[in-house]
Design a protein around this motif. Structure first.
Motif, short mmCIF file in Angstrom:
data_model
loop_
_atom_site.label_atom_id
_atom_site.label_comp_id
_atom_site.label_asym_id
_atom_site.label_seq_id
_atom_site.Cartn_x
_atom_site.Cartn_y
_atom_site.Cartn_z
N THR A 508 0.84 -1.20 0.00
CA THR A 508 0.00 0.00 0.00
C THR A 508 0.87 1.24 0.00
OG1 THR A 508 -1.56 -1.24 1.39
CG2 THR A 508 -1.94 1.13 1.13
N PHE A 509 1.94 1.20 0.79
CA PHE A 509 2.89 2.32 0.88
C PHE A 509 4.29 1.80 0.55
CE2 PHE A 509 -0.54 3.53 3.78
CZ PHE A 509 -0.81 4.83 3.35
N LEU A 510 5.15 2.72 0.15
CA LEU A 510 6.53 2.38 -0.18
C LEU A 510 7.45 3.47 0.35
CD1 LEU A 510 8.61 0.59 -1.77
CD2 LEU A 510 8.15 2.08 -3.74
N ILE A 511 8.50 3.05 1.02
CA ILE A 511 9.55 3.98 1.47
C ILE A 511 10.75 3.81 0.56
CG2 ILE A 511 11.22 4.50 3.30
CD1 ILE A 511 8.53 5.50 4.06
N GLU A 512 11.27 4.94 0.05
CA GLU A 512 12.35 4.84 -0.91
C GLU A 512 13.23 6.09 -0.87
OE1 GLU A 512 11.91 2.56 -4.89
OE2 GLU A 512 11.51 4.68 -5.32
N LEU A 513 14.51 5.90 -1.12
CA LEU A 513 15.46 7.00 -1.23
C LEU A 513 15.78 7.22 -2.70
CD1 LEU A 513 17.42 9.11 -0.09
CD2 LEU A 513 19.11 7.27 0.19
N GLN A 514 15.45 8.40 -3.19
CA GLN A 514 15.68 8.74 -4.59
C GLN A 514 16.94 9.59 -4.69
OE1 GLN A 514 13.58 7.86 -7.35
NE2 GLN A 514 15.33 8.58 -8.52
N LEU A 515 18.00 9.03 -5.29
CA LEU A 515 19.26 9.74 -5.47
C LEU A 515 19.52 9.97 -6.96
CD1 LEU A 515 21.47 7.72 -2.93
CD2 LEU A 515 20.41 9.95 -2.57
N GLN A 516 20.48 10.80 -7.24
CA GLN A 516 20.83 11.10 -8.62
C GLN A 516 21.70 9.98 -9.18
OE1 GLN A 516 22.56 15.03 -8.92
NE2 GLN A 516 21.03 15.92 -7.53
N ARG A 517 21.03 8.89 -9.58
CA ARG A 517 21.73 7.73 -10.11
C ARG A 517 21.16 7.38 -11.48
NH1 ARG A 517 23.98 9.25 -6.23
NH2 ARG A 517 24.80 8.06 -4.47
N PRO A 518 21.95 6.71 -12.33
CA PRO A 518 21.50 6.44 -13.70
C PRO A 518 20.50 5.31 -13.84
CG PRO A 518 23.68 5.53 -13.35
CD PRO A 518 23.35 6.30 -12.11
N TYR A 519 20.07 4.69 -12.75
CA TYR A 519 19.14 3.58 -12.84
C TYR A 519 17.83 3.94 -12.14
CZ TYR A 519 21.56 2.93 -8.38
OH TYR A 519 22.14 3.14 -7.16
N PRO A 520 16.70 3.44 -12.62
CA PRO A 520 15.39 3.77 -12.03
C PRO A 520 15.13 2.98 -10.75
CG PRO A 520 15.11 2.24 -13.85
CD PRO A 520 16.57 2.59 -13.81
N THR A 521 14.22 3.49 -9.95
CA THR A 521 13.79 2.81 -8.73
C THR A 521 12.32 2.46 -8.85
OG1 THR A 521 13.24 4.93 -7.68
CG2 THR A 521 15.47 4.08 -7.35
N ARG A 522 11.82 1.70 -7.90
CA ARG A 522 10.40 1.31 -7.94
C ARG A 522 9.49 2.54 -7.96
NH1 ARG A 522 12.21 -2.98 -4.69
NH2 ARG A 522 11.65 -5.04 -5.49
N GLY A 523 9.85 3.52 -7.15
CA GLY A 523 9.00 4.70 -7.03
C GLY A 523 9.06 5.61 -8.24
N SER A 524 9.94 5.31 -9.17
CA SER A 524 10.05 6.15 -10.36
C SER A 524 8.82 6.01 -11.26
CB SER A 524 11.30 5.76 -11.16
OG SER A 524 12.46 5.92 -10.38
N ASP A 525 8.10 4.92 -11.13
CA ASP A 525 6.89 4.69 -11.93
C ASP A 525 5.73 5.47 -11.31
OD1 ASP A 525 4.85 3.80 -13.49
OD2 ASP A 525 4.95 1.70 -12.85
#
Length: 573
Positions: A508-525
């Motif tokens: 239902t919820f997601l905790i994520e750290l978004q950094l300036q990296r060249p690969y996507p994360t789950r929360g990028s969608d």
């Protein structure tokens, strides 16, 4: 009847000869008092009020603003406490009854505060955590204040005042004082036992030391060794009996508590020592560092205070009359502990906590002795230019240490507090409904504990982001809770099939750290996830070491690189 022999009155020269004997250690209490009635105004050193107020204010600030520095604090201490209070929480392999490496007696000490706080605050679990932190702050205030007062009575106001300032503002002490860790408890015991030793109460000092070792961290026994040996030499019978009685009582109490929770006769204190010492241990499985780790870490947390502390032995020949042997005994664990811990492959910042107050004492003694480096030893009233310059440098050195310490504290709190603050936003989204699932991927090690999880969240689950080690798994009441020995736990740090949520669609919820990296994360969608809260988080890898370690006005925000610590919510289909 025998005639009484008339004794002559001692001459002033006799008194001077006795006072200047090289075997006599000068202390503040040896200063001769006036005989003309003016001794009523003689300075007796710092009282209790000033240290209690200063330390109380700073420790309260620490309790309210401290971050979680180590996942071990969360999973080995906050989570078991949460389970004892609310019957839910994560369990580590160390708490499996098969291994039983952690003492529930230490957890119960904090439950004495947590249980009434949980009743008083009801569903506001975060307040319970802060109540326990306030309790830790009180322990720190009492022990450190006692150390300051003891130093004042033994060596004077200046040394005590310098120590008080560093204990209040040194970054290491600021954070360690309210951390829920056995090494922090051993740190309290180190301050208090050192204070009692300087108060000339060696038996009580050893009793407190034994408490710090058995109830706190068993490995800290090495740090207490100099004080223990000197106290035994000084007053063997009373010190030995007190130490033995205290140790036996605490060991029996620990044994009974362990039986109560593990449901078998075992001693977590002995188990921990056997696993790490006799059994060789496998702490290297959890990471290794080079021999200079503690030197670098010590400078980060104490800056020039750490440098001065290491110079204590260098100034001892000059200040021997003032500081030997008592202060040398108090300070010597700094060298002993750093040398011993540097030889161990697995290193953690928290392992140095027991000697943090002594670093402040040693540095204060060095700064206080600046004029002695240039003073003519045959002229104690020397007022040469070099002596006056040295006196002027004392407040400058102290000011540099305190300013650098504040810069370090400010940088850590403002750069890395997002993991604690972001979880508090969960309180505003209870419309997600009871039984919601909070998912965490690679940020599992920054999970601030179940005290930050609202009741409507039914589960906190880990997502597989490539970590191959063993993660904590919730206590299983059906298997016995604290007495369970689940088959999915092991002492080889090998991942278990039970630890990950296999279907991320349940989140239902997601905790994520978004950094300036060249690969996507789950929360990028963003078609799947909605960002409901985001806070800045300092990017350690892309930020310059100097600017990320210390707050430098007008440069900290500009020079450092920040990511976003996010709380995301699944968008209903």
């Amino acid at each position: 009847m025998a005639l009484a022999t008339r004794q002559r009155r001692p001459l002033p020269s006799d008194l001077r000869a006795t006072a200047s004997s090289p075997t006599t250690s000068y202390t503040k209490v040896d200063k001769p008092k006036r005989s003309d009635g003016e001794n009523e105004g003689v300075d007796k050193g710092l009282g209790w009020l000033l240290p209690l107020i200063c330390l109380g204010m700073l420790r309260h600030m620490s309790a309210m603003s401290n971050i979680i520095h180590d996942c071990d604090e969360v999973f080995n201490y906050w989570e078991p406490l949460h389970y004892l209070l609310y019957k839910s929480g994560f369990q580590t392999w160390e708490y499996s009854s098969q291994f039983a490496l952690r003492s529930y007696l230490y957890i119960l000490l904090h439950k004495l505060v947590g249980w009434p706080a949980s009743w008083w605050f009801g569903e506001e679990k975060v307040r319970v955590l802060y109540a326990v932190r306030i309790f830790l702050a009180v322990l720190s205030v009492i022990s450190d204040a006692a150390l300051v007062v003891a130093l004042s009575r033994k060596y004077g106001k200046r040394l005590a005042s310098y120590t008080l300032a560093m204990l209040c503002l040194a970054s290491g002490c600021f954070f360690a004082s309210t951390s829920f860790l056995p090494s922090s408890f051993s740190m309290y015991a180190m301050s208090l036992s050192s204070a009692l030793f300087l108060f000339n109460k060696p038996a009580m000092a050893l009793s407190v030391a034994a408490t710090g070792v058995i109830l706190g961290w068993p490995f800290s026994i090495l740090a207490f060794l100099p004080l223990t040996i000197y106290s035994l030499v000084k007053r063997f019978k009373s010190v030995f009996l007190t130490g033995v009685v205290t140790s036996v009582i605490l060991m029996v109490l620990s044994l009974l508590v362990d039986y109560r929770y593990y449901k078998r006769w075992t001693s977590s204190v002995i188990n921990l020592l056997v696993y790490n010492v006799i059994g060789g241990g496998e702490s290297h499985l959890y990471g290794t560092e080079g021999p200079s780790f503690y030197l670098r870490n010590g400078f980060n947390n104490f800056n020039f205070c750490f440098v001065f502390a290491l110079l204590f032995l260098a100034i001892l020949p000059i200040a021997k009359k003032k500081y030997a042997p008592e202060l040398l005994v108090v300070v010597s664990p700094v060298y002993l502990w750093i040398a011993f811990m540097s030889l161990q492959p697995h290193k953690e910042e928290r392992f140095l906590y027991p000697i943090y107050p002594l670093i402040c004492v040693a540095a204060s003694a060095v700064i206080e002795s600046f004029p002695d480096l240039f003073r003519d030893k045959y002229n104690p009233n020397d007022t040469s230019v070099l002596v006056m310059i040295a006196k002027f440098l004392r407040p400058l050195a102290l000011g540099l240490i305190l300013c650098s310490s504040h810069a370090r504290t400010f940088s850590l709190i403002n750069g890395y507090s997002a993991p604690i603050e972001i979880y508090k936003h969960l309180d505003y989204y209870d419309d997600a409904g009871t039984g919601s699932v909070l998912c965490i991927g690679s940020e599992w090690h920054r999970f601030p504990s179940s005290f930050f999880i609202p009741d409507y969240v039914g589960q906190v689950r880990w997502l597989d982001d490539g970590f191959t080690g063993l993660l904590p798994i919730p206590f299983n009441s059906s298997l016995g809770g604290t007495s369970a020995a689940p088959s999915y736990f092991n002492n080889k740090n090998k991942a278990s099939e039970e630890q990950y949520l296999t279907d991320p669609e349940q989140c239902t919820f997601l905790i994520e750290l978004q950094l300036q990296r060249p690969y996507p994360t789950r929360g990028s969608d963003l078609s799947t996830w909605e960002i409901v809260a985001a806070l800045p988080y300092l990017d350690r890898e892309l930020s310059p070491p100097l600017y990320r370690s210390f707050f430098i006005p007008y440069h900290w925000q500009q020079k450092n690189v920040f990511g976003q610590y996010r709380l995301l919510r699944r968008i209903p289909k």
